[in-house]
Structures are given as structure tokens and as C-alpha cells.
Design a protein around this motif. Structure first.
Motif, PDB file in Angstrom:
ATOM      1  N   GLY A 128       0.808  -1.210   0.000  1.00  0.00           N
ATOM      2  CA  GLY A 128       0.000   0.000   0.000  1.00  0.00           C
ATOM      3  C   GLY A 128       0.838   1.254   0.000  1.00  0.00           C
ATOM      4  N   TYR A 129       0.526   2.167   0.936  1.00  0.00           N
ATOM      5  CA  TYR A 129       1.189   3.463   0.998  1.00  0.00           C
ATOM      6  C   TYR A 129       2.691   3.316   1.231  1.00  0.00           C
ATOM      7  CZ  TYR A 129       2.308   8.192   2.558  1.00  0.00           C
ATOM      8  OH  TYR A 129       2.866   9.434   2.694  1.00  0.00           O
ATOM      9  N   ALA A 130       3.069   2.380   2.102  1.00  0.00           N
ATOM     10  CA  ALA A 130       4.491   2.193   2.407  1.00  0.00           C
ATOM     11  C   ALA A 130       5.269   1.797   1.173  1.00  0.00           C
ATOM     12  CB  ALA A 130       4.665   1.145   3.498  1.00  0.00           C
ATOM     13  N   ALA A 131       4.707   0.930   0.343  1.00  0.00           N
ATOM     14  CA  ALA A 131       5.401   0.476  -0.858  1.00  0.00           C
ATOM     15  C   ALA A 131       5.483   1.570  -1.903  1.00  0.00           C
ATOM     16  CB  ALA A 131       4.696  -0.749  -1.428  1.00  0.00           C
ATOM     17  N   LYS A 132       4.396   2.359  -2.048  1.00  0.00           N
ATOM     18  CA  LYS A 132       4.351   3.371  -3.102  1.00  0.00           C
ATOM     19  C   LYS A 132       5.174   4.604  -2.766  1.00  0.00           C
ATOM     20  CE  LYS A 132      -0.249   1.977  -4.746  1.00  0.00           C
ATOM     21  NZ  LYS A 132      -1.654   2.361  -4.927  1.00  0.00           N
ATOM     22  N   VAL A 133       5.235   4.953  -1.496  1.00  0.00           N
ATOM     23  CA  VAL A 133       5.926   6.173  -1.089  1.00  0.00           C
ATOM     24  C   VAL A 133       7.220   5.866  -0.350  1.00  0.00           C
ATOM     25  CG1 VAL A 133       5.738   8.293   0.259  1.00  0.00           C
ATOM     26  CG2 VAL A 133       3.733   7.404  -0.948  1.00  0.00           C
ATOM     27  N   GLY A 134       7.201   4.850   0.506  1.00  0.00           N
ATOM     28  CA  GLY A 134       8.355   4.574   1.354  1.00  0.00           C
ATOM     29  C   GLY A 134       9.606   4.242   0.586  1.00  0.00           C
ATOM     30  N   ALA A 205       6.973  -8.179 -12.964  1.00  0.00           N
ATOM     31  CA  ALA A 205       5.800  -7.812 -12.155  1.00  0.00           C
ATOM     32  C   ALA A 205       5.743  -6.321 -11.838  1.00  0.00           C
ATOM     33  CB  ALA A 205       5.768  -8.633 -10.866  1.00  0.00           C
ATOM     34  N   ARG A 206       6.307  -5.488 -12.700  1.00  0.00           N
ATOM     35  CA  ARG A 206       6.181  -4.046 -12.485  1.00  0.00           C
ATOM     36  C   ARG A 206       4.734  -3.618 -12.727  1.00  0.00           C
ATOM     37  NH1 ARG A 206       9.971  -3.171  -9.273  1.00  0.00           N
ATOM     38  NH2 ARG A 206       9.725  -5.424  -9.192  1.00  0.00           N
ATOM     39  N   THR A 207       4.288  -2.626 -11.978  1.00  0.00           N
ATOM     40  CA  THR A 207       2.934  -2.093 -12.124  1.00  0.00           C
ATOM     41  C   THR A 207       3.031  -0.594 -12.400  1.00  0.00           C
ATOM     42  OG1 THR A 207       2.709  -1.590  -9.761  1.00  0.00           O
ATOM     43  CG2 THR A 207       2.089  -3.829 -10.483  1.00  0.00           C
ATOM     44  N   TRP A 208       1.865   0.009 -12.627  1.00  0.00           N
ATOM     45  CA  TRP A 208       1.870   1.445 -12.880  1.00  0.00           C
ATOM     46  C   TRP A 208       2.347   2.226 -11.666  1.00  0.00           C
ATOM     47  CZ3 TRP A 208       2.157   2.830 -17.561  1.00  0.00           C
ATOM     48  CH2 TRP A 208       1.462   2.156 -18.571  1.00  0.00           C
ATOM     49  N   SER A 209       2.205   1.668 -10.454  1.00  0.00           N
ATOM     50  CA  SER A 209       2.708   2.348  -9.257  1.00  0.00           C
ATOM     51  C   SER A 209       4.233   2.408  -9.249  1.00  0.00           C
ATOM     52  CB  SER A 209       2.200   1.648  -7.990  1.00  0.00           C
ATOM     53  OG  SER A 209       2.694   0.325  -7.913  1.00  0.00           O
ATOM     54  N   ASP A 210       4.882   1.526 -10.003  1.00  0.00           N
ATOM     55  CA  ASP A 210       6.344   1.584 -10.158  1.00  0.00           C
ATOM     56  C   ASP A 210       6.738   2.580 -11.242  1.00  0.00           C
ATOM     57  OD1 ASP A 210       7.055  -0.601  -8.296  1.00  0.00           O
ATOM     58  OD2 ASP A 210       5.999  -1.853  -9.750  1.00  0.00           O
ATOM     59  N   ALA A 211       5.946   2.635 -12.309  1.00  0.00           N
ATOM     60  CA  ALA A 211       6.297   3.476 -13.454  1.00  0.00           C
ATOM     61  C   ALA A 211       6.027   4.957 -13.194  1.00  0.00           C
ATOM     62  CB  ALA A 211       5.525   3.019 -14.693  1.00  0.00           C
ATOM     63  N   VAL A 212       4.939   5.260 -12.479  1.00  0.00           N
ATOM     64  CA  VAL A 212       4.527   6.663 -12.328  1.00  0.00           C
ATOM     65  C   VAL A 212       5.577   7.520 -11.606  1.00  0.00           C
ATOM     66  CG1 VAL A 212       2.844   8.177 -11.203  1.00  0.00           C
ATOM     67  CG2 VAL A 212       2.060   6.223 -12.540  1.00  0.00           C
ATOM     68  N   PRO A 213       6.149   7.090 -10.453  1.00  0.00           N
ATOM     69  CA  PRO A 213       7.160   7.951  -9.810  1.00  0.00           C
ATOM     70  C   PRO A 213       8.370   8.223 -10.700  1.00  0.00           C
ATOM     71  CG  PRO A 213       6.397   6.260  -8.286  1.00  0.00           C
ATOM     72  CD  PRO A 213       5.858   5.896  -9.634  1.00  0.00           C
ATOM     73  N   VAL A 214       8.823   7.189 -11.426  1.00  0.00           N
ATOM     74  CA  VAL A 214       9.968   7.393 -12.329  1.00  0.00           C
ATOM     75  C   VAL A 214       9.560   8.344 -13.458  1.00  0.00           C
ATOM     76  CG1 VAL A 214      11.762   6.269 -13.684  1.00  0.00           C
ATOM     77  CG2 VAL A 214      10.680   5.031 -11.816  1.00  0.00           C
ATOM     78  N   GLY A 215       8.351   8.163 -13.973  1.00  0.00           N
ATOM     79  CA  GLY A 215       7.868   9.038 -15.040  1.00  0.00           C
ATOM     80  C   GLY A 215       7.792  10.489 -14.607  1.00  0.00           C
ATOM     81  N   LEU A 216       7.316  10.725 -13.397  1.00  0.00           N
ATOM     82  CA  LEU A 216       7.242  12.102 -12.894  1.00  0.00           C
ATOM     83  C   LEU A 216       8.635  12.707 -12.752  1.00  0.00           C
ATOM     84  CD1 LEU A 216       4.425  11.742 -10.195  1.00  0.00           C
ATOM     85  CD2 LEU A 216       4.264  12.857 -12.430  1.00  0.00           C
ATOM     86  N   ALA A 217       9.581  11.898 -12.253  1.00  0.00           N
ATOM     87  CA  ALA A 217      10.952  12.389 -12.109  1.00  0.00           C
ATOM     88  C   ALA A 217      11.547  12.756 -13.465  1.00  0.00           C
ATOM     89  CB  ALA A 217      11.812  11.334 -11.416  1.00  0.00           C
TER      90      ALA A 217
END
Length: 353
Positions: A128-134, A205-217
């Protein structure tokens, strides 16, 4: 206008533009092939149809939900690592300076593994939040800390000594890797296994939650880096010349170090410390462009192509060789390609002394 000032004028070389466009087209084609192959093989026409908004529901599920996040993460991670390497090599004027050698990736990895292992051990499985932000936040902080240590220890007579950056960076990387090894020992077996798989550098097993932070950067920091093109051209000539041309060397160096570190750390958070992309892509782009430094856009597109092709080989290479239906981490493939290049690069530098 002097010859030096003319050389620093913000001009775009046709060769650089052509190379960047060629690598971008090749990366798109490699991405399409990657979307079409796998356990379920799809015709390229069906993949293109899905990307244009059509296609059957089953095909859309495979392309958009199962494969597209992985391919998008690979493209973005390749761009981030490559641009980070190009900035570090230009700032240090050293072809060996890349985030995986000077400790940035190791610092980011140590912080991210700490989150994976300690959150798993002390607070249940990380999700959840820990994985996406932490993990991304920890990776950025760990990368920035490693960069700060390398920069402070490299200062000589009030200026960062480019010649010491690589040597000190290797030491910082070794210390961070020791911390990672200790965390894997004390962690729960399941969490340590997951962290070890992540450390190999994998897009599985990458998901959009992995791609979005890199994309924003990439979306924010790549254009920012491009605004420093003239300053980078000046820094190649040396700090004294750059200062005489009106470049605020210390401020520019700090700003670009932060940009390079955050790009490498976010890429590490998204796919693990994929080795040698940041080292190889800038050098190949520089040689093909015949420029004094790695051109950022050409390097970015080459990085995207490199990671996408490496992931394609990692997913299907063993099956093609009839070794078995096994999948390699993409970091294994990039390391197999990058390690010989590193040896050759070191040998060439020693001959030049």
C-alpha cells in the motif's frame, strides 16, 4: 565574439538530433516487440490496434495491464539512469563516473532495502502506501546522502576534486553494500528474498505504481537538466573557464548533482539498481555524436533502448536458446554487456596516461 564563446552558443547539432530520433524510433519498435512476445504471443498488428484504442478485451488485458507497465517502467528507468550518468560524467569530467560506480545507486539501494526488510520485519509486509511512497522516498534520501558524503570527502582546497570522486565513490559504494548485506542477514527470510531479487535489477511484475514515480521524475528533471546545456558546455572546459564565462560553477554543480542523484534514485526505486546503463549509454552516445560531452537527449533515448532490449533478452533469451522457460533479471543482461565495456574503458584510460 571569441571562439570559445561561439562554441558555447546554444546550437543544436544535426548529427545529435538524428541520433536522438533514431534511438527514439528504435526504442519504440523494441517496446512494441516486447509487448507482443511472452507466454502469449500476439501479432504486432494486434498490439498496435490495442494501443490505438481498439482490440479484443483479452488482448487489451495482456497488453495494457500485464505488459505495458513493465515496458513503460523499462523505458523510463533507462532514460533516468542514462541522463544521471551523463550529468555525473560531465560534472566530474571522468568517463567512469556513473551512479552505480560512485555510490549513488548503492546508497539508494541500502535505504530502499532497509524499508523492505525493516518494514517487513517490524510492521508486517510492506504494501500500500508504504510500498508506493516509502521505497522511492527512502531511495532518494539514501542516494542524496551518498552523494553528499562523496562530495564532501572529495573537496580539496574548497573545490570538489573530480579526480577523487570515483575513488571515494567506490569506497562509499562498498560501505553501502556492506549495510545491504547486513540487512539481508537480519531480515525475515521472505523479506530478504524479495529484497535480494530486487537488488538484481528486475522489471518482473512491475505495475503502474512503479512506473509513475519514475515518469514524474523524468518529466520534471530531464527538461530541467536540458536548461543547463550551456553551463554543461562550459564545465567541460574547466571550472576556471566556466567561471570566466559567467557560469556560477558551485551552484550549477550542486543543482545538477541533485538532479542526477534524484533521477538515479527514482530509477533504482522503480526497478532496482540496474547495472552499467548509466555508464555505457552516455559514453556510446558521446562517441557516436562526436561531441565533447554526452548529449542529454541522445543519451536518454539510447538508455531507453538499452534497457528495453536488455529486458527483451532477459525475458526470452533462455527460451530461445532452449535452456528452459526461465526469466533473467534485466540487471544480469545489462551487467553482461556493461562489464566488458568497463574493462575496456579502464584499459583505454590507463593507456592515455
Amino acid at each position: 565574439m571569441t571562439a570559445t564563446t561561439q562554441a558555447l552558443a546554444p546550437t543544436v547539432k544535426p548529427r545529435t538530433v538524428v541520433l536522438a530520433a533514431a534511438f527514439a524510433i528504435a526504442a519504440v519498435l523494441a517496446a512494441l516487440v516486447s509487448l507482443s512476445v511472452g507466454t502469449t504471443r500476439l501479432p504486432l498488428a494486434d498490439v498496435v490496434e490495442v494501443l490505438l484504442g481498439g482490440g479484443r478485451s483479452g488482448t487489451r488485458l495482456v497488453v495494457l495491464e500485464l505488459r505495458m507497465p513493465r515496458v513503460a517502467t523499462g523505458l523510463l528507468v533507462g532514460i533516468a539512469f542514462a541522463v544521471s550518468g551523463a550529468l555525473l560524467q560531465t560534472l566530474s569530467r571522468n568517463a567512469l563516473a556513473s551512479p552505480d560506480i560512485v555510490g549513488v545507486n548503492s546508497g539508494a539501494s541500502a535505504a530502499a532495502v532497509a524499508v523492505i526488510v525493516l518494514a517487513g520485519t517490524g510492521g508486517g509486509n510492506i504494501s500500500g502506501y508504504a510500498a508506493k511512497v516509502g521505497i522511492p522516498l527512502a531511495a532518494v534520501l539514501g542516494g542524496l546522502l551518498a552523494t553528499a558524503v562523496v562530495a564532501m570527502l572529495s573537496i580539496q582546497r574548497g573545490v570538489v576534486d573530480a579526480g577523487r570522486v570515483v575513488l571515494i565513490g567506490v569506497g562509499v559504494a562498498a560501505a553501502a553494500n556492506s549495510l545491504v548485506a547486513w540487512l539481508l542477514v537480519i531480515g525475515d527470510v521472505t523479506d530478504a528474498g524479495r529484497a535480494a531479487a530486487w537488488l538484481a535489477g528486475s522489471l518482473n511484475a512491475r505495475t503502474w505504481s512503479d512506473a509513475v514515480p519514475v515518469g514524474l521524475a523524468v518529466l520534471v528533471l530531464l527538461p530541467l537538466a536540458l536548461t543547463f546545456n550551456r553551463s554543461l558546455e562550459a564545465l567541460v572546459l574547466g571550472d576556471d573557464v566556466a567561471s570566466s564565462l559567467g557560469v556560477r560553477v558551485s551552484r550549477v554543480r550542486i543543482a545538477l548533482l541533485v538532479v542526477a542523484t534524484v533521477l538515479a534514485a527514482m530509477a533504482t526505486a522503480g526497478a532496482g539498481p540496474i547495472a552499467f546503463v548509466a555508464l555505457v549509454a552516455p559514453q556510446i552516445a558521446q562517441r557516436l555524436a562526436r561531441s565533447e560531452r554526452p548529449p542529454l537527449m541522445t543519451t536518454a533515448m539510447l538508455g531507453a533502448l538499452f534497457v528495453t532490449l536488455a529486458d527483451l533478452v532477459a525475458r526470452n533469451g533462455l527460451e530461445v536458446l532452449q535452456v528452459g522457460p526461465y526469466e533473467l533479471p534485466v540487471g544480469v543482461v545489462t551487467a553482461a554487456c556493461g562489464a566488458p565495456y568497463l574493462i575496456q574503458l579502464i584499459g583505454r584510460q590507463q593507456k592515455g596516461r
